[in-house]
Structure formats: C-alpha cells, structure tokens
Enzyme design. Structure first.
Site, mmCIF file in Angstrom:
data_model
loop_
_atom_site.group_PDB
_atom_site.id
_atom_site.type_symbol
_atom_site.label_atom_id
_atom_site.label_comp_id
_atom_site.label_asym_id
_atom_site.label_seq_id
_atom_site.Cartn_x
_atom_site.Cartn_y
_atom_site.Cartn_z
ATOM 1 N N HIS A 194 -2.417 11.761 -26.441
ATOM 2 C CA HIS A 194 -2.623 10.393 -25.956
ATOM 3 C C HIS A 194 -3.381 9.563 -26.983
ATOM 4 O O HIS A 194 -3.107 8.369 -27.164
ATOM 5 C CB HIS A 194 -3.381 10.406 -24.619
ATOM 6 N N ARG A 245 0.812 -1.243 0.000
ATOM 7 C CA ARG A 245 0.000 0.000 0.000
ATOM 8 C C ARG A 245 0.832 1.274 0.000
ATOM 9 O O ARG A 245 0.345 2.335 0.360
ATOM 10 C CB ARG A 245 -0.970 0.021 1.178
ATOM 11 N N ARG A 299 -4.325 21.722 -12.102
ATOM 12 C CA ARG A 299 -3.299 20.805 -12.610
ATOM 13 C C ARG A 299 -3.652 20.267 -13.997
ATOM 14 O O ARG A 299 -2.759 19.923 -14.778
ATOM 15 C CB ARG A 299 -3.076 19.652 -11.623
ATOM 16 N N ASN A 311 -2.006 19.387 -18.978
ATOM 17 C CA ASN A 311 -2.335 18.443 -20.053
ATOM 18 C C ASN A 311 -2.617 19.138 -21.379
ATOM 19 O O ASN A 311 -3.235 18.535 -22.273
ATOM 20 C CB ASN A 311 -3.539 17.591 -19.644
ATOM 21 N N HIS A 371 6.173 10.237 -26.875
ATOM 22 C CA HIS A 371 5.171 10.989 -26.115
ATOM 23 C C HIS A 371 5.299 12.498 -26.378
ATOM 24 O O HIS A 371 4.311 13.182 -26.648
ATOM 25 C CB HIS A 371 5.324 10.686 -24.620
ATOM 26 N N HIS A 429 -2.488 17.124 -24.525
ATOM 27 C CA HIS A 429 -2.336 15.710 -24.185
ATOM 28 C C HIS A 429 -3.519 14.844 -24.605
ATOM 29 O O HIS A 429 -3.349 13.646 -24.835
ATOM 30 C CB HIS A 429 -2.084 15.546 -22.685
ATOM 31 N N LYS A 447 5.938 23.446 -12.688
ATOM 32 C CA LYS A 447 5.184 22.249 -12.332
ATOM 33 C C LYS A 447 5.014 22.151 -10.825
ATOM 34 O O LYS A 447 3.928 21.851 -10.331
ATOM 35 C CB LYS A 447 5.860 20.997 -12.898
ATOM 36 N N LYS A 478 2.423 11.700 -10.381
ATOM 37 C CA LYS A 478 1.490 10.901 -11.186
ATOM 38 C C LYS A 478 2.214 9.647 -11.627
ATOM 39 O O LYS A 478 3.284 9.727 -12.248
ATOM 40 C CB LYS A 478 1.047 11.680 -12.429
ATOM 41 N N GLU A 485 7.628 19.317 -23.931
ATOM 42 C CA GLU A 485 7.010 19.545 -22.615
ATOM 43 C C GLU A 485 7.519 20.863 -22.003
ATOM 44 O O GLU A 485 6.806 21.503 -21.232
ATOM 45 C CB GLU A 485 7.286 18.368 -21.663
ATOM 46 N N GLU A 529 -5.182 16.976 -9.081
ATOM 47 C CA GLU A 529 -5.871 17.431 -10.293
ATOM 48 C C GLU A 529 -7.371 17.609 -10.100
ATOM 49 O O GLU A 529 -8.184 17.060 -10.847
ATOM 50 C CB GLU A 529 -5.582 16.471 -11.461
HETATM 51 P P1 NAD Z 1 11.224 6.909 -22.155
HETATM 52 O O1 NAD Z 1 11.230 6.622 -20.725
HETATM 53 O O2 NAD Z 1 10.724 5.884 -23.090
HETATM 54 O O3 NAD Z 1 12.686 7.344 -22.589
HETATM 55 C C1 NAD Z 1 12.914 7.702 -23.911
HETATM 56 C C2 NAD Z 1 14.009 6.852 -24.552
HETATM 57 O O4 NAD Z 1 15.283 7.351 -24.151
HETATM 58 C C3 NAD Z 1 14.016 5.385 -24.203
HETATM 59 O O5 NAD Z 1 14.378 4.645 -25.344
HETATM 60 C C4 NAD Z 1 15.097 5.270 -23.156
HETATM 61 O O6 NAD Z 1 15.671 4.004 -23.129
HETATM 62 C C5 NAD Z 1 16.081 6.296 -23.628
HETATM 63 N N1 NAD Z 1 16.912 6.914 -22.616
HETATM 64 C C6 NAD Z 1 16.539 7.383 -21.421
HETATM 65 N N2 NAD Z 1 17.523 8.052 -20.846
HETATM 66 C C7 NAD Z 1 18.577 7.979 -21.663
HETATM 67 C C8 NAD Z 1 19.891 8.479 -21.624
HETATM 68 N N3 NAD Z 1 20.296 9.283 -20.651
HETATM 69 N N4 NAD Z 1 20.731 8.182 -22.628
HETATM 70 C C9 NAD Z 1 20.315 7.412 -23.676
HETATM 71 N N5 NAD Z 1 19.058 6.947 -23.789
HETATM 72 C C10 NAD Z 1 18.206 7.234 -22.793
HETATM 73 O O7 NAD Z 1 10.335 8.216 -22.474
HETATM 74 P P2 NAD Z 1 10.256 9.673 -21.857
HETATM 75 O O8 NAD Z 1 10.086 10.555 -23.015
HETATM 76 O O9 NAD Z 1 11.331 9.940 -20.894
HETATM 77 O O10 NAD Z 1 8.896 9.608 -21.023
HETATM 78 C C11 NAD Z 1 7.662 9.416 -21.657
HETATM 79 C C12 NAD Z 1 6.706 8.814 -20.646
HETATM 80 O O11 NAD Z 1 6.504 9.733 -19.587
HETATM 81 C C13 NAD Z 1 5.342 8.515 -21.217
HETATM 82 O O12 NAD Z 1 4.937 7.252 -20.781
HETATM 83 C C14 NAD Z 1 4.459 9.579 -20.616
HETATM 84 O O13 NAD Z 1 3.137 9.165 -20.479
HETATM 85 C C15 NAD Z 1 5.126 9.797 -19.293
HETATM 86 N N6 NAD Z 1 4.845 11.104 -18.674
HETATM 87 C C16 NAD Z 1 4.430 11.100 -17.393
HETATM 88 C C17 NAD Z 1 4.194 12.295 -16.754
HETATM 89 C C18 NAD Z 1 3.821 12.306 -15.304
HETATM 90 O O14 NAD Z 1 3.472 13.351 -14.784
HETATM 91 N N7 NAD Z 1 3.904 11.186 -14.620
HETATM 92 C C19 NAD Z 1 4.399 13.501 -17.425
HETATM 93 C C20 NAD Z 1 4.828 13.464 -18.739
HETATM 94 C C21 NAD Z 1 5.046 12.243 -19.363
HETATM 95 N N1 GLY Z 2 1.991 15.801 -16.914
HETATM 96 C C1 GLY Z 2 0.750 16.244 -16.339
HETATM 97 C C2 GLY Z 2 0.741 16.259 -14.864
HETATM 98 O O1 GLY Z 2 1.692 15.894 -14.205
HETATM 99 O O2 GLY Z 2 -0.239 16.645 -14.306
#
Ligand code: NAD
Ligand code: GLY
Length: 370
Positions: free
Chosen positions: A253, A122, A242, A246, A266, A249, A228, A144, A186, A238
């Site tokens: 999405h 939990r 918040r 998006n 993304h 988004h 942020k 998130k 972003e 949210e």
């Molecule tokens: P990712 O985690 O897939 O990383 C992108 C690519 O870069 C991958 O192939 C990874 O292996 C590579 N990589 C990572 N770090 C590296 C480095 N230092 N050197 C070489 N390669 C590297 O994608 P992302 O763009 O980081 O994140 C996208 C995800 O984040 C999506 O799933 C999205 O929904 C999520 N997201 C979440 C929030 C949130 O608030 N939680 C906000 C925005 C996006």
């Molecule tokens: N990326 C949107 C949020 O964190 O609310």
C-alpha cells in the site's frame, strides 16, 4: 455451460451466508438476477469492461429500473468523488431500500460499489460480478469495501458483505497478461501465508496458470476463495486472524500511495511487499532466507516484480507505512512469517529494521534513482 464445470462455495457468517459461484458462462446463464429483490439497480463498471460484458448483464435485468455508471479504469478512480457520483445516481433514480448495486469489474469497481451499497440508506444489497483474477480470488469475497485518499489506500470504507459473488471465468479471456499476473500475486499470498501445499501446487502449475489453462485457473480460484471464506468466517471484521490476509500489503500500500495510484498495479505492489516482508522476517531471525528466495522465485516466474521500483524513497515508504490501518497506538504492526505457510501478526516491529530492509532493496535496484 456444463453444470459440472461450475464450482460452488459459500461464505458462512453465523446466521448470514452467501454463495460464491465460479465457472464459465455465469453472467448469461447463472440465476444471479433472482437474488435481486427490488426494482432499482445501479450497475457500476469501467471503460475496459463495459464493451465486453455490460450488455450481457443489462440483458439479464430487463423489466427493472436500471442505471449504469461507466468509470475510467484504474485505482485512481477509487475516490470519494466517484463514490459521491454513484450515490447521486441512486438519488436520481429514487432508489429505495430494496435497491441493488451491481459491481461489474475488478477490485476497484468492487470496492467502490460495495462502499456505495454500504452507505446508501445505511446499507443496501450488492452483487459482485468480478472480471479480474484478483477480484475473483480476493477482493470480491469478504465484504471489505473502501475508497482511497491521497494520503493512503482504503482509508475510508466499511465492512459490507455482498449477497453473492458470481465469477464468470470466461471474462478472464480479455484480461491483459499483466493484470492476470497481478491476480496471481494474491493467489500466491494464500499459499505463503497459510498453505505450503498450495504453494507447492502453484510452483507446479505456474506455466499452466500463465497460459490460462481453464482447469488450473478454476482450481486456483476455488482454492483461494476457500481460504479466504474460511478466514472471513472466523474473523469477519479483522479482530485478529483476518489481518494475515494482508501479508505484504503494508509495504504494498505504501508503494501504491507513493506513486499516487498510477504506477504499480495492486497485485504487483503486493508481490514486492511479500518479498520485503519475507526479507524483514529473515533479518529479524524469524524465518529462513531460503523460503523468501523460493517465494521471490515463484513470483518472478509469474512475471511479477520482486524488488522496489527505481527511485523508491525508503524513508517516504516507511512514513506511509505508519498510516496503515493495522497499526495501533502509533506502533507498526506487520504481517511477517516464520517460513512458507506460516504468517503471523507482529504487533510492534522495529522501524530501524524495516528501514534497513527498504534501503538494502533500494540499493540493490538495477536502476537506481538518477
Ligand atoms: P482493477 O479493478 O483496476 O482492474 C484491473 C484492470 O483490468 C482495469 O484496467 C480494468 O479496467 C481491467 N479489466 C477488468 N476486468 C477486465 C476484463 N475482464 N477484461 C479486460 N480488462 C479488464 O484492479 P484489480 O486488480 O481487479 O483490483 C485491485 C483493487 O482491489 C485495489 O483497489 C485493491 O485495493 C482492491 N482489493 C480489495 C480487496 C478487498 O478485500 N476488498 C482485496 C484485494 C484487493
Ligand atoms: N484482502 C484482505 C482482506 O480481505 O482482509
């Protein structure tokens, strides 16, 4: 590492708070291991990140009972199956309630790790060690956590804050150019949704950012995290403001889901989505077309796509948008804008207008579906 080069921020959530530290050399030299209370640690990372940075992290955890799971890279791994495997790792190591999950990687690893930490017994601690620009400016901050379903992005998840976000900017040296640009989408979002001054700063520093100028990147990461953190402090779960984070988004999405999390990154989907949100705002008489054109121009300079991919199906995209988490009572709620820096939540958007914008963009696509 010079201490001066490290930027210190905090996310304040009433009585709770956690640090964000940004700068070079932090994986090796920052005191982040001191935040780990218990003996058990699970590190989640991926195959692109592990060869460069895993040893540095493991070296800081000597003396602890440590398990590591290295996933294939990419959005297709943000699944319930991977979630279950990581929980299995915690069970196999008999992790107790004071165990910690470490997310070493981009947003995929961060979202998955956070959800694992949210659910084991939990809720246990987790540390974000973001290694993509996107994760440094957005996904590692704010708590998130989620995995995707085939039916839609981030449909299963929880709000669960990390105990720290440690963004070692040295890790950006190995990030592919395309991923850097995806992260910049972003960054642009923060300017577009609420800070016209920051947007102008980005216009002035676009080339420096693409060239990975350390000062420009540090400034962009810090300003994004400040935006942020401030919004999350006011609206952690949210209930209102918040949702503005998006911008773009809901369109984005849908695009990601439409190609089964295997095509657009993304950040790329968000770039296209922001342009479509701006066009829809103009169509609805809310915003000047010139601001939308300015947004598209900056995104294109940052080497991001600004139109629907060839073969996109507008009706399918609209249908996928209907499953967005912001929607209420079956009505499409979208983040639109009134021009640069002025985003707002529109509770009931006319689906015909959305479809018209999608159709026009699909028709304008340079490579129509064959
Ligand atoms: P990712 O985690 O897939 O990383 C992108 C690519 O870069 C991958 O192939 C990874 O292996 C590579 N990589 C990572 N770090 C590296 C480095 N230092 N050197 C070489 N390669 C590297 O994608 P992302 O763009 O980081 O994140 C996208 C995800 O984040 C999506 O799933 C999205 O929904 C999520 N997201 C979440 C929030 C949130 O608030 N939680 C906000 C925005 C996006
Ligand atoms: N990326 C949107 C949020 O964190 O609310």
């Amino acid at each position: 590492m010079t201490p001066d080069a490290i930027r210190h921020l905090r996310v304040e959530l009433g009585a709770r708070r956690y640090p964000i530290r940004i700068g070079p050399g932090l994986l090796e030299h920052d005191a982040w291991p001191d935040l780990i209370r218990g003996r058990h640690v699970l590190i989640l990372t991926d195959e692109n990140v592990a060869p460069h940075y895993l040893e540095r992290v493991q070296a800081r955890l000597a003396g602890r009972t440590c398990a590591t799971r290295i996933l294939p890279p990419g959005e297709s791994q943000k699944t319930l199956a991977r979630f279950g495997e990581a929980l299995g790792d915690l069970a196999a190591m008999k992790a107790s309630r004071d165990a910690t999950v470490i997310a070493l990687g981009g947003g995929v690893i961060g979202d998955l790790s956070g959800f694992v930490a949210a659910c084991w017994m939990r809720g246990i601690a987790f540390v974000q060690l973001p290694t993509t620009l996107l994760a440094m400016v957005d996904s590692s901050v704010g708590g998130k956590t989620a995995v995707d379903l085939p039916q839609g992005k981030n449909l299963v998840g929880a709000f669960h804050q990390p105990v720290a976000v440690i963004a070692d900017t040295d890790t950006l040296a190995t990030l592919p150019d395309r991923e850097l640009s995806a992260g910049l989408a972003e960054v642009v979002k923060y300017g577009a949704l609420g800070d016209a001054g920051f947007f102008a700063w980005l216009e002035a520093h676009a080339e420096a950012l693409l060239a990975r100028d350390a000062a420009a990147l540090g400034e962009a990461i810090e300003r994004s995290c400040r935006h942020k953190a401030a919004i999350v402090a006011r609206d952690e779960t949210e209930q209102g403001e918040r949702a503005l984070l998006n911008l773009g988004h809901t369109f984005g999405h849908a695009l990601e889901t439409a190609d089964a999390y295997g095509g657009l990154l993304h950040g790329e989907a968000v770039a296209i989505g922001m342009v479509l949100a701006a066009r829809l705002s103009t169509r609805l008489g809310m915003a000047p077309a010139t601001d939308g054109e300015r947004l598209a121009a900056l995104l294109a300079r940052l080497r991001l796509p600004v139109g629907l991919p060839a073969g996109s199906d507008p009706a399918q995209l609209l249908d996928l948008m209907r499953l967005d988490k912001k929607n209420l009572s079956g009505r499409l709620r979208l983040i639109l804008w009134q021009g640069m820096g002025r985003a707002l939540l529109v509770p009931e958007v006319d689906e015909a207008a959305v479809l018209a914008v999608l159709r026009k963009d699909a028709a304008d696509s340079p490579h129509p579906a064959g």
